[in-house]
Design a protein around this motif. Structure first.
Motif, PDB file in Angstrom:
ATOM      1  N   GLU A 253       0.815  -1.217   0.000  1.00  0.00           N
ATOM      2  CA  GLU A 253       0.000   0.000   0.000  1.00  0.00           C
ATOM      3  C   GLU A 253       0.848   1.267   0.000  1.00  0.00           C
ATOM      4  O   GLU A 253       0.384   2.322  -0.457  1.00  0.00           O
ATOM      5  CB  GLU A 253      -0.949  -0.011   1.200  1.00  0.00           C
ATOM      6  CG  GLU A 253      -2.153  -0.940   1.056  1.00  0.00           C
ATOM      7  CD  GLU A 253      -1.834  -2.407   1.285  1.00  0.00           C
ATOM      8  OE1 GLU A 253      -2.737  -3.250   1.128  1.00  0.00           O
ATOM      9  OE2 GLU A 253      -0.661  -2.737   1.625  1.00  0.00           O
ATOM     10  N   ASP A 254       2.075   1.202   0.510  1.00  0.00           N
ATOM     11  CA  ASP A 254       2.964   2.367   0.493  1.00  0.00           C
ATOM     12  C   ASP A 254       3.367   2.756  -0.927  1.00  0.00           C
ATOM     13  O   ASP A 254       3.796   3.883  -1.163  1.00  0.00           O
ATOM     14  CB  ASP A 254       4.227   2.091   1.308  1.00  0.00           C
ATOM     15  CG  ASP A 254       3.935   1.911   2.790  1.00  0.00           C
ATOM     16  OD1 ASP A 254       2.886   2.388   3.261  1.00  0.00           O
ATOM     17  OD2 ASP A 254       4.768   1.275   3.475  1.00  0.00           O
ATOM     18  N   PHE A 255       3.224   1.812  -1.851  1.00  0.00           N
ATOM     19  CA  PHE A 255       3.625   2.051  -3.239  1.00  0.00           C
ATOM     20  C   PHE A 255       2.447   2.123  -4.195  1.00  0.00           C
ATOM     21  O   PHE A 255       2.638   2.468  -5.362  1.00  0.00           O
ATOM     22  CB  PHE A 255       4.578   0.938  -3.691  1.00  0.00           C
ATOM     23  CG  PHE A 255       5.834   0.869  -2.890  1.00  0.00           C
ATOM     24  CD1 PHE A 255       6.951   1.602  -3.264  1.00  0.00           C
ATOM     25  CD2 PHE A 255       5.894   0.100  -1.744  1.00  0.00           C
ATOM     26  CE1 PHE A 255       8.110   1.553  -2.507  1.00  0.00           C
ATOM     27  CE2 PHE A 255       7.050   0.051  -0.981  1.00  0.00           C
ATOM     28  CZ  PHE A 255       8.164   0.779  -1.360  1.00  0.00           C
ATOM     29  N   ALA A 256       1.270   1.793  -3.714  1.00  0.00           N
ATOM     30  CA  ALA A 256       0.071   1.784  -4.557  1.00  0.00           C
ATOM     31  C   ALA A 256      -1.102   2.256  -3.712  1.00  0.00           C
ATOM     32  O   ALA A 256      -1.737   1.461  -3.013  1.00  0.00           O
ATOM     33  CB  ALA A 256      -0.186   0.388  -5.114  1.00  0.00           C
ATOM     34  N   ALA A 257      -1.365   3.551  -3.775  1.00  0.00           N
ATOM     35  CA  ALA A 257      -2.401   4.130  -2.918  1.00  0.00           C
ATOM     36  C   ALA A 257      -3.786   3.609  -3.258  1.00  0.00           C
ATOM     37  O   ALA A 257      -4.652   3.478  -2.384  1.00  0.00           O
ATOM     38  CB  ALA A 257      -2.366   5.654  -3.026  1.00  0.00           C
ATOM     39  N   ASP A 258      -4.011   3.278  -4.538  1.00  0.00           N
ATOM     40  CA  ASP A 258      -5.317   2.802  -4.994  1.00  0.00           C
ATOM     41  C   ASP A 258      -5.226   1.298  -5.225  1.00  0.00           C
ATOM     42  O   ASP A 258      -5.247   0.810  -6.351  1.00  0.00           O
ATOM     43  CB  ASP A 258      -5.714   3.537  -6.277  1.00  0.00           C
ATOM     44  CG  ASP A 258      -7.153   3.268  -6.690  1.00  0.00           C
ATOM     45  OD1 ASP A 258      -7.808   2.423  -6.042  1.00  0.00           O
ATOM     46  OD2 ASP A 258      -7.614   3.883  -7.664  1.00  0.00           O
ATOM     47  N   LEU A 259      -5.104   0.538  -4.138  1.00  0.00           N
ATOM     48  CA  LEU A 259      -4.877  -0.907  -4.210  1.00  0.00           C
ATOM     49  C   LEU A 259      -6.102  -1.667  -3.721  1.00  0.00           C
ATOM     50  O   LEU A 259      -6.667  -1.363  -2.676  1.00  0.00           O
ATOM     51  CB  LEU A 259      -3.674  -1.297  -3.355  1.00  0.00           C
ATOM     52  CG  LEU A 259      -3.364  -2.799  -3.255  1.00  0.00           C
ATOM     53  CD1 LEU A 259      -2.939  -3.358  -4.598  1.00  0.00           C
ATOM     54  CD2 LEU A 259      -2.294  -3.058  -2.193  1.00  0.00           C
TER      55      LEU A 259
END
Length: 291
Positions: A253-259
Motif C-alpha cells: 500500500e505504500d507504493f500503490a495508494a489505490d490498491l
C-alpha cells in the motif's frame, strides 16, 4: 486465437491475441517457466469483453532469446513491452516474473498503463525486504541461488526436464500440467537457447536473497517516491502459494495508494490455470467497477 511474429526494436517476438481488436485491451505478461500460451484458459474467458494480447517475453517461447545476461535488465524487458503497447494506454496483467515487467511499466511508463493487475507477483521493494530478512520468504526463495548457477540449464534439462518439472511443481497442485499442455511446455523449453534465456531473468535481477536465518543488513534504502504505482491496482492472490508468501506483499500500500486485494480460495501460484473462471470474474468485475 490469432498468433504471429511482431518486430520489436528489430527483434522477433511471438504474440498471441484473443478477442475483437476493437474491445478494451489487456496485456497479459507471463512468468517463469511459462510462455504466452499459458494464458489460454483465462483469455478464452475474457475474450468476449477484452482484446487479450499475450507475448512470449524475451528469452521465452518463440521470441528473441539473446544469450547474454546483460540483455535481460529490467529496463530492456520493460522496453520490449513498451514498444509492443505503443501509444495507447491499456490494462496490464502480470504473473510471477511478468509482474516485474508490469510493475516496471506502471512505475516508469505510467502513460501506457491505465490499470495494473498483478496475480501472485510482487513489487520489487516489498519482495527485496522479505528476501533480506532470513525468514520464511528467504527460505522459500533459496531456489533462486540454484537458478543463477552456471550449470542450471544442464541440470534442469536432464532426463526430459525432470528437475524443471519438479521445481515447477514443488508443493503445489500441478494437475493442470498434463496431456497436450505438458507437451506444449516441453516443446517451448526445448527450443534452442530458451532455457538459458529464461534463467537469465534471474541472473540479471539485482534482487539479493539472504540465507535462511542470516538477514542481510546492507540492503540500500529505496526511494519510495520513485517506485509508485499511480493507476488503480488490483492484486489477485492464490492463497496456497508456497513460492511467494503473503509477507512478500507487506507494505505494498505504500507504493500503490489505490490498491484492491482479492484472494482466490483453493489456488496457489498457478491460479490462472487452476481457477481461470474465478480469476476472470475477479478481473472483469474490478475493471468494470474502475471504468
Amino acid at each position: 486465437m490469432e498468433a504471429g511474429f511482431v518486430p520489436l526494436n528489430g527483434r522477433p517476438f511471438y504474440v498471441r491475441r484473443w478477442g475483437d481488436p476493437s474491445l478494451p485491451k489487456l496485456l497479459l505478461l507471463h512468468g517463469f517457466p511459462e510462455f504466452g500460451g499459458a494464458w489460454g484458459d483465462l483469455a478464452h474467458r475474457l475474450a468476449a469483453n477484452y482484446h487479450c494480447i499475450a507475448p512470449d517475453q524475451r528469452g521465452f517461447g518463440q521470441s528473441w532469446a539473446p544469450p547474454e545476461v546483460s540483455d535481460y535488465t529490467t529496463s530492456a524487458l520493460v522496453g520490449d513491452m513498451a514498444t509492443l503497447v505503443g501509444n495507447e494506454a491499456l490494462t496490464v496483467v502480470g504473473h510471477d516474473w511478468g509482474a516485474a515487467v508490469a510493475y516496471g511499466l506502471a512505475m516508469f511508463q505510467p502513460q501506457l498503463v491505465e490499470r495494473l493487475i498483478i496475480m501472485n507477483g510482487v513489487h520489487p521493494v516489498p519482495f527485496q525486504r522479505a528476501l533480506a530478512t532470513g525468514g520464511a520468504q528467504t527460505s522459500a526463495s533459496q531456489y533462486i541461488h540454484f537458478l543463477r548457477s552456471d550449470d542450471a540449464e544442464e541440470k534442469l534439462a536432464a532426463d526430459g526436464f525432470a528437475k524443471l518439472l519438479s521445481l515447477f511443481s514443488a508443493h503445489m497442485d500441478m494437475s493442470w500440467l498434463a496431456g497436450e499442455t505438458r507437451v506444449a511446455y516441453l516443446r517451448e523449453w526445448a527450443r534452442d537457447g530458451r532455457l538459458r534465456g529464461m534463467l537469465n531473468w534471474y541472473r540479471a535481477s539485482p534482487l539479493r536473497v539472504a540465507l535462511p536465518g542470516v538477514p542481510l543488513t546492507d540492503i540500500p534504502q529505496f526511494r519510495v517516491e520513485k517506485l509508485q504505482v499511480h493507476c488503480p491496482h488490483l492484486l489477485i492472490w492464490g492463497k496456497d502459494d508456497t513460492a511467494l508468501l503473503p509477507e512478500a506483499t507487506h507494505g505494498l500500500e505504500d507504493f500503490a495508494a489505490d490498491l484492491t486485494r482479492i484472494e482466490i480460495q483453493g489456488a496457489d501460484h498457478w491460479l490462472h490455470h487452476q481457477k481461470p473462471r474465478e480469476v476472470a470474474q475477479a478481473i472483469h468485475g474490478w475493471v468494470t467497477a474502475r471504468s
